[in-house]
Design a protein around this motif. Structure first.
Motif, PDB file in Angstrom:
ATOM      1  N   GLU A   1      24.657  39.254  71.936  1.00 10.65           N
ATOM      2  CA  GLU A   1      25.739  39.093  70.955  1.00 10.65           C
ATOM      3  C   GLU A   1      25.296  38.288  69.728  1.00 10.65           C
ATOM      4  N   GLN A   2      24.313  37.383  69.918  1.00 12.60           N
ATOM      5  CA  GLN A   2      23.943  36.536  68.775  1.00 12.60           C
ATOM      6  C   GLN A   2      23.139  37.275  67.720  1.00 12.60           C
ATOM      7  N   ALA A   3      22.871  38.586  67.937  1.00 15.50           N
ATOM      8  CA  ALA A   3      22.292  39.414  66.869  1.00 15.50           C
ATOM      9  C   ALA A   3      23.203  39.371  65.639  1.00 15.50           C
ATOM     10  N   GLN A   4      24.484  39.036  65.863  1.00 16.62           N
ATOM     11  CA  GLN A   4      25.453  38.835  64.778  1.00 16.62           C
ATOM     12  C   GLN A   4      24.910  37.886  63.708  1.00 16.62           C
ATOM     13  N   LEU A   5      24.123  36.911  64.164  1.00 21.17           N
ATOM     14  CA  LEU A   5      23.600  35.907  63.232  1.00 21.17           C
ATOM     15  C   LEU A   5      22.699  36.518  62.161  1.00 21.17           C
ATOM     16  N   VAL A   6      22.022  37.618  62.504  1.00 20.24           N
ATOM     17  CA  VAL A   6      21.094  38.206  61.529  1.00 20.24           C
ATOM     18  C   VAL A   6      21.571  39.559  61.003  1.00 20.24           C
ATOM     19  N   LEU A   7      22.569  40.145  61.645  1.00 15.87           N
ATOM     20  CA  LEU A   7      23.006  41.479  61.216  1.00 15.87           C
ATOM     21  C   LEU A   7      24.296  41.472  60.395  1.00 15.87           C
ATOM     22  N   ASP A   8      25.109  40.433  60.532  1.00 17.00           N
ATOM     23  CA  ASP A   8      26.354  40.382  59.750  1.00 17.00           C
ATOM     24  C   ASP A   8      26.038  40.209  58.261  1.00 17.00           C
ATOM     25  N   SER A   9      26.900  40.776  57.425  1.00 19.27           N
ATOM     26  CA  SER A   9      26.710  40.677  55.979  1.00 19.27           C
ATOM     27  C   SER A   9      27.719  39.688  55.407  1.00 19.27           C
ATOM     28  N   CYS A  10      27.228  38.673  54.685  1.00 19.01           N
ATOM     29  CA  CYS A  10      28.127  37.652  54.136  1.00 19.01           C
ATOM     30  C   CYS A  10      27.684  37.289  52.722  1.00 19.01           C
ATOM     31  N   GLY A  11      28.377  37.851  51.753  1.00 20.63           N
ATOM     32  CA  GLY A  11      28.046  37.583  50.341  1.00 20.63           C
ATOM     33  C   GLY A  11      28.769  36.353  49.830  1.00 20.63           C
ATOM     34  N   MET A  12      28.582  35.237  50.535  1.00 17.06           N
ATOM     35  CA  MET A  12      29.272  33.994  50.140  1.00 17.06           C
ATOM     36  C   MET A  12      28.709  33.497  48.809  1.00 17.06           C
ATOM     37  N   VAL A  13      29.611  33.035  47.923  1.00 16.30           N
ATOM     38  CA  VAL A  13      29.179  32.465  46.636  1.00 16.30           C
ATOM     39  C   VAL A  13      29.818  31.085  46.455  1.00 16.30           C
ATOM     40  N   PRO A  14      29.079  30.165  45.802  1.00 18.25           N
ATOM     41  CA  PRO A  14      29.537  28.776  45.704  1.00 18.25           C
ATOM     42  C   PRO A  14      30.445  28.547  44.496  1.00 18.25           C
ATOM     43  N   ALA A  15      31.614  29.165  44.490  1.00 14.91           N
ATOM     44  CA  ALA A  15      32.487  29.107  43.304  1.00 14.91           C
ATOM     45  C   ALA A  15      32.899  27.674  42.979  1.00 14.91           C
ATOM     46  N   ARG A  16      33.279  26.889  43.991  1.00 15.27           N
ATOM     47  CA  ARG A  16      33.753  25.518  43.716  1.00 15.27           C
ATOM     48  C   ARG A  16      32.626  24.650  43.169  1.00 15.27           C
ATOM     49  N   ALA A  17      31.430  24.777  43.747  1.00 11.11           N
ATOM     50  CA  ALA A  17      30.296  23.971  43.267  1.00 11.11           C
ATOM     51  C   ALA A  17      30.013  24.318  41.810  1.00 11.11           C
ATOM     52  N   GLU A  18      30.076  25.598  41.480  1.00  8.20           N
ATOM     53  CA  GLU A  18      29.782  25.995  40.103  1.00  8.20           C
ATOM     54  C   GLU A  18      30.880  25.515  39.157  1.00  8.20           C
ATOM     55  N   ALA A  19      32.131  25.570  39.616  1.00 10.84           N
ATOM     56  CA  ALA A  19      33.238  25.094  38.764  1.00 10.84           C
ATOM     57  C   ALA A  19      33.090  23.590  38.491  1.00 10.84           C
ATOM     58  N   LEU A  20      32.519  22.890  39.438  1.00  9.16           N
ATOM     59  CA  LEU A  20      32.309  21.448  39.287  1.00  9.16           C
ATOM     60  C   LEU A  20      31.155  21.156  38.326  1.00  9.16           C
ATOM     61  N   GLY A  21      30.331  22.184  38.065  1.00  9.96           N
ATOM     62  CA  GLY A  21      29.158  21.986  37.198  1.00  9.96           C
ATOM     63  C   GLY A  21      27.918  21.611  37.982  1.00  9.96           C
ATOM     64  N   TYR A  22      27.953  21.806  39.319  1.00  6.92           N
ATOM     65  CA  TYR A  22      26.765  21.502  40.122  1.00  6.92           C
ATOM     66  C   TYR A  22      25.618  22.420  39.692  1.00  6.92           C
ATOM     67  N   ARG A  23      24.452  21.815  39.428  1.00  5.00           N
ATOM     68  CA  ARG A  23      23.277  22.604  39.016  1.00  5.00           C
ATOM     69  C   ARG A  23      22.341  22.765  40.208  1.00  5.00           C
ATOM     70  N   PHE A  24      22.184  24.000  40.644  1.00  4.85           N
ATOM     71  CA  PHE A  24      21.323  24.268  41.798  1.00  4.85           C
ATOM     72  C   PHE A  24      19.855  24.025  41.427  1.00  4.85           C
ATOM     73  N   ALA A  25      19.149  23.275  42.274  1.00  3.28           N
ATOM     74  CA  ALA A  25      17.707  23.058  42.061  1.00  3.28           C
ATOM     75  C   ALA A  25      16.953  24.361  42.327  1.00  3.28           C
ATOM     76  N   HIS A  26      17.481  25.182  43.244  1.00  4.40           N
ATOM     77  CA  HIS A  26      16.794  26.423  43.636  1.00  4.40           C
ATOM     78  C   HIS A  26      17.819  27.562  43.695  1.00  4.40           C
ATOM     79  N   PRO A  27      18.172  28.116  42.534  1.00  2.00           N
ATOM     80  CA  PRO A  27      19.202  29.159  42.536  1.00  2.00           C
ATOM     81  C   PRO A  27      18.700  30.544  42.962  1.00  2.00           C
ATOM     82  N   GLU A  28      17.373  30.778  42.859  1.00  2.00           N
ATOM     83  CA  GLU A  28      16.823  32.122  43.119  1.00  2.00           C
ATOM     84  C   GLU A  28      15.944  32.097  44.364  1.00  2.00           C
ATOM     85  N   ILE A  29      15.992  33.186  45.123  1.00  2.00           N
ATOM     86  CA  ILE A  29      15.269  33.207  46.407  1.00  2.00           C
ATOM     87  C   ILE A  29      13.756  33.083  46.234  1.00  2.00           C
TER      88      ILE A  29
END
Ligand SMILES: NC(=O)c1ccc[n+]([C@@H]2O[C@H](COP(=O)([O-])OP(=O)(O)OC[C@H]3O[C@@H](n4cnc5c(N)ncnc54)[C@H](OP(=O)(O)O)[C@@H]3O)[C@@H](O)[C@H]2O)c1
Length: 310
Positions: free
Chosen positions: A273-301
């Motif tokens: 069942e834990q294959a879910q950890l690598v097979l599920d699709s989750c396009g989470m985005v950090p909307a609140r952090a960006e609205a706060l003006g948080y600057r990501f040190a590493h935004p790109e993979i």
């Protein structure tokens, strides 16, 4: 900003130990709650204030929380292992009962001596398997639909929310896949790539909500420092990538070919069942952090992996 005094559970882990280091670097004081005082001191240094606590039994000593500015709750048994019934029970107990015990300790303190902020762990799994959708903090969560990870995170957040009635600001850090140079999932994922046997998982189209450890800690600090942050906070880089793109970026960072994809049925057979950890699709985005003006040190993979993989 004046120095803070922060109590942390799960401080000996991948994220917690990096947080302890950053808090101390900037002059904040740290108290640690750990199942083993000796291993906490070994990991974090002899000069850290440590209180030993068995989170499966009872509330922690109130002395570990009295007069502190904030509590950061990162404790939880590791998710990457076979999900037997006993393991699932431990995954739940180690997060939900632990958080309930922490909230009872907060309740036991008189109001002026109670930390005003609780930053508590949660996970991107709360959103479930959502295809290509971009998921911000206002998106529907997938709790109550028989999705183990979604319910785990949902019940964990609900336990932390119990502190709100005590006048505590509660932030739930919905963390994606934390990428670090040592420890965590990346070390394990990189192994087949180092042998030239790496490939994407399933059809490779599932979105991976990754975050570099530096930014995970950066967002924890933002949650501690910004009183306007309240409720869920997505902790993932602004650009989620497909598993195929992620795998190709690992290959580029290690200068290795990306060859054999692992088909989903094989993964389900091998992992259960834990294959879910690598097979599920989750396009989470950090909307609140960006609205706060948080600057990501590493935004790109590519930049993140080149920083971490040698
Ligand atoms: N790393 C990720 O990719 C990721 C992704 C999403 C969510 N998260 C969540 O963020 C939190 C921190 O992540 P992490 O990677 O730093 O975790 P970690 O390295 O596994 O460390 C978690 C800490 O929790 C405590 N712990 C371990 N087993 C426990 C148990 N059975 N009962 C109670 N406490 C236990 C341990 O501290 P002591 O031994 O000192 O008590 C451990 O150092 C975790 O709760 C995790 O679920 C992490």
């Amino acid at each position: 900003m004046s120095a803070k005094h922060v109590t942390i559970s799960g401080a000996t882990g991948l994220v917690g130990s990096a947080l302890v280091a950053r808090l101390r670097e900037r002059g904040d004081r740290v108290t640690v709650l750990s199942r083993s005082a000796s291993s906490a001191r070994q990991r974090l240094g002899d000069d850290v204030e440590v209180h030993e606590w068995d989170p499966s039994s009872d509330a922690p000593p109130v002395e570990a929380l009295r007069g502190r500015d904030a509590l950061v709750n990162l404790a939880g048994a590791p998710v990457f292992r076979r999900w037997t019934d006993a393991a699932k029970e431990e995954l739940r107990r180690s997060r939900i009962a632990t958080t309930e015990h922490l909230v009872s300790a907060l309740a036991a303190l008189p109001d002026p001596e109670r930390p005003r902020t609780l930053v508590s762990g949660s996970a991107s799994g709360i959103y479930g398997d959502r295809g290509e959708a971009r998921l911000d903090e206002g998106s529907m969560v997938a709790t109550g639909q028989g999705d183990f990870l979604a319910d785990l995170a949902g019940d964990w957040e609900a336990a932390a929310e119990g502190a709100r009635g005590l006048g505590v600001r509660v932030v739930a850090l919905r963390t994606g896949l934390v990428l670090a140079a040592t420890g965590g999932a990346l070390a394990v994922m990189a192994k087949p790539f180092r042998l030239g046997l790496g490939g994407w998982l399933g059809n490779g189209r599932q979105l991976v909500p990754w975050i570099h450890l530096d930014d995970e800690v950066g967002l924890l600090l933002a949650a501690l420092d910004h009183d306007e942050l309240d409720g869920p906070l997505n902790a993932s880089a602004p650009h989620p990538v497909t598993n195929k793109a992620f795998s190709k970026a690992v290959g580029r960072a290690l200068r290795r070919p990306v060859l054999a994809p692992a088909p989903a049925p094989v993964l389900r057979l091998a992992l259960g069942e834990q294959a879910q950890l690598v097979l599920d699709s989750c396009g989470m985005v950090p909307a609140r952090a960006e609205a706060l003006g948080y600057r990501f040190a590493h935004p790109e993979i590519d930049g993140a992996l080149q920083d971490l993989l040698r």
